[in-house]
Design an enzyme around this catalytic site. Structure first.
Site, PDB file in Angstrom:
ATOM      1  N   GLY A   1       0.659  -1.006  -0.351  1.00 52.49           N
ATOM      2  CA  GLY A   1       0.005   0.437   0.232  1.00 52.49           C
ATOM      3  C   GLY A   1       0.806   1.027   0.055  1.00 52.49           C
ATOM      4  O   GLY A   1       2.546   1.873   0.733  1.00 52.49           O
TER       5      GLY A   1
ATOM      6  N   ASP B   1       0.651   1.353   8.374  1.00 57.52           N
ATOM      7  CA  ASP B   1       0.159   0.526   9.792  1.00 57.52           C
ATOM      8  C   ASP B   1       0.567   0.462  11.168  1.00 57.52           C
ATOM      9  O   ASP B   1       0.998   0.328  12.015  1.00 57.52           O
ATOM     10  CB  ASP B   1      -0.756  -0.821   9.057  1.00 57.52           C
ATOM     11  CG  ASP B   1      -1.292  -0.848   8.464  1.00 57.52           C
ATOM     12  OD1 ASP B   1      -2.097  -0.213   8.391  1.00 57.52           O
ATOM     13  OD2 ASP B   1      -1.368  -2.009   6.680  1.00 57.52           O
TER      14      ASP B   1
ATOM     15  N   ARG C   1      -7.001  -3.182   9.970  1.00 52.82           N
ATOM     16  CA  ARG C   1      -7.227  -4.165  10.891  1.00 52.82           C
ATOM     17  C   ARG C   1      -7.245  -5.027  11.370  1.00 52.82           C
ATOM     18  O   ARG C   1      -8.550  -5.739  12.713  1.00 52.82           O
ATOM     19  CB  ARG C   1      -7.777  -5.134   9.527  1.00 52.82           C
ATOM     20  CG  ARG C   1      -8.819  -4.881   8.246  1.00 52.82           C
ATOM     21  CD  ARG C   1      -8.985  -5.413   6.965  1.00 52.82           C
ATOM     22  NE  ARG C   1     -10.353  -5.973   6.867  1.00 52.82           N
ATOM     23  CZ  ARG C   1     -12.087  -5.552   7.287  1.00 52.82           C
ATOM     24  NH1 ARG C   1     -11.729  -4.422   6.898  1.00 52.82           N
ATOM     25  NH2 ARG C   1     -12.633  -6.300   7.366  1.00 52.82           N
TER      26      ARG C   1
END
Lengths: 407, 407
Positions: free
Chosen positions: B11, B144, B190
């Protein structure tokens, strides 16, 4: 004593506090105003006499600078329409009573159509009652850019700059993969497509920008949309689409309503989805490629960290203009911007009768939408370009922009 | 000839190009590298020999500055896992063949867990085949912040800064009305809640910040959530809630899945909604107040215009460190950051065995979540604060940031 009261109304913007800054500066420099008050939560705060002394709070240029870079209404806002004067004058009587008690001679109301309606009714009431020593003036504000009587609206330029920069960044992000993918980005605007049009400014430095742009002024045809997307997918891997929140079909039904009618979640509630979400589902089912929807949501109206310097400066000037109009003894006017030239960009500040502004709406001219219905013309670009220019020097502390808290 | 190849994977982030800038600078200044190539679309581009000569494109400090401020992978990205070496060595053979043809002696792969898996497998293949003149090194990247072996990950600080500033702005926006209202903001993550935790940084200058923060490390109890929201609504008009995308119930089912099972739109498709949307509906039905959900979506990972200077600088340093490791003859390592002290903030750059990093995941320690389950502790704030510090001087043109296009 001649005191001035300023209040803010309607949806927040990144530039609405610059207008307060302009009002305060003009009042202080004029020598004609004793105390500058701010009403908390617009006309509701006036009725409830919830005032702050802005002369005390905003003492010095550092406080004014901080106010300028603080997004959203620092004095709070309201969504409140005064009652019809012919039916019930009690609210008007109450407002004048409050004004008299605090020796308010000048009232500046910053807002959009509904707020200009308040200015209109209140100044009409004063005229009717023979009150000639209270002056009520409006200052425009709306990211929607839909007020008539002004070339453009304070707050719009900053929202447009956020949208242009964000579309440029999203285009970079969506470009990295080789998978065919569609990204549908929903921009605010139920009746006017100005903000959605600003997505085209993502192209000004050579970037692709959105592949397709649909404004709410045109009828939105889902089959045509699918054909447009398919055509773009033939040409490139990543197709970014800009749509107005308020796109609607030939019957005038919002595309976003098309899902509300049928969809129920596990609790049995009907589902409220945005237009982009509805189109995401449509692309997924009918085209079957990777698809994502994005709502720019509240961020597009409160992103003070990427405000347009042109917008902030004009917003402040309009606050000064409104204050000056009041001090000069006018009432029932709205400060406005007239564009003298596009390049070099030059404007002058005016005042227009507020009755021409309230309850009217300025939409994108149909001739500024390309004949294929999915882009904007060069005229639109020329109109938009100057409004996003310039970057204010934002003061940061601990890694985030500093904000001023007035209450 | 000793050439270097750099590629990006996974990403995009706002800082991943700063790492490329670091690799190129180090390679150029070392005197040990003849040509610096970039592969387009990560390891896919390596296999397909889609290369650009970065030494030619990035000639001079202006180009390097532009690359530093360009968000998302300027060399493109991929989501591609190499096959298991024991089962099929053909991809590895092909990569080495490409390297030999272009005289690549150093390969730097910038990415997250999956990309480190590629570095691990490829360096293991070289060792197994007795290839000791090709050096494969990883450089970390992920918003993240979930890589082990490094204090934090490049890209995280910029995303955290965007999130902190955006929550501060949203809090201002939501504060203007007197109506009771709940705003639920969904943040990426997530499995790891680091980004959601960064919403707490909206408080560092005296603002309220989010009233409630729920990370995906804790079990999410909807009844508890409703009770928390009701309690906050007693205290204030505007309740802003931060939630991780990946909040889940005791059975490990995502909250976002709870609507997918039941909801169908008018076309009969099942509906994919985010966690925030599901909670919005829940608050609407069970509490009945005004409620809105917001997804920070892709904006949080590509907002180059509000990148953290600390993050960009560290990302560049890690690119330099990775390049240096390769030139010194190492393989199978990942450049990493070790924190020496919080205040003053000091770090040193290290290299750790990539096999310890790939396929592992660093979550938020449970002791950094407050016992009531809806906020983060002071230890978390101390950890996060330095990572968002500093504002790079972004070059604008025509009102939006300039980006560099490498292909």
């Amino acid at each position: 004593m001649k005191n001035l009261l300023v209040a803010q109304s309607g949806g927040p913007t990144a530039a609405i506090n610059a207008t307060v800054a302009g009002v305060v500066s003009c009042a202080q420099s004029s020598g004609m105003v004793d105390t500058v008050y701010g009403a908390i939560n617009g006309i509701e705060g006036v009725l409830e006499e919830r005032f702050v002394n802005l002369g005390e709070t905003l003492c010095g240029s550092q406080q004014i600078s901080l106010l300028m870079q603080t997004p959203a209404a620092a004095l709070g806002s309201c969504r409140f329409k005064l009652k019809d004067l012919k039916k019930d004058a009690s609210q008007f009587e109450k407002i004048i009573e409050v004004f008299r008690r605090h020796e308010i001679r000048y009232f500046i109301y910053i807002g959009g159509n509904d707020s200009m309606d308040t200015v209109d009714k209140l100044s009409a009431y004063c005229t009717q009652q023979g009150i000639d020593d209270i002056h009520v003036i409006g200052a425009p504000k709306t990211i929607d850019n839909d007020l008539v009587g002004t070339d453009h609206c304070p707050g719009f330029g900053s929202a447009a700059k956020y949208i242009a920069a964000t579309f440029a960044e999203l285009e970079r992000d969506c470009h990295v993969y080789t998978t065919k993918a569609v990204t549908i980005v929903e921009v605010m605007g139920r009746n006017a497509g100005w903000l959605t049009a600003a997505s085209a400014l993502a192209r000004v430095n050579g970037g692709d920008g959105p592949s397709l742009i649909y404004l709410c002024e045109s009828v939105f045809d889902t089959e045509r949309f699918l054909a447009d997307v398919r055509e773009q997918l033939q040409k490139k891997d990543s197709v970014v689409v800009a749509i107005s929140e308020g796109i609607h079909d030939t019957q005038g039904h919002y595309i976003s309503e098309q899902v509300q009618s049928g969809a129920l979640d596990q609790f049995g509630h009907s589902y409220i989805a945005g237009s982009a979400k509805v189109l995401e589902e449509l692309v997924r089912t009918r085209i079957g490629c990777k698809v994502r929807s994005i709502e720019l949501n509240l961020m597009q109206r409160c992103a003070g960290h990427i405000a347009s310097a042109t917008d902030l400066n004009e917003s402040r000037m309009l606050g000064m203009k409104a204050c000056q109009c009041a001090i000069e003894g006018n009432s029932g006017l709205m400060a406005s911007v007239e564009r003298i030239s596009d390049n070099p960009y030059r404007v002058r500040y005016m005042a227009v009768p507020v009755c021409d502004v309230s309850n009217a709406e300025k939409k994108v001219p149909m001739e500024w939408i390309t004949p294929d219905g999915h882009d904007v013309t060069e005229e639109m670009m020329v109109y938009l370009q100057p409004l996003i220019l310039g970057e204010p020097e934002v003061q940061y502390q601990n890694g985030i922009p500093l904000h001023l808290f007035l209450y």
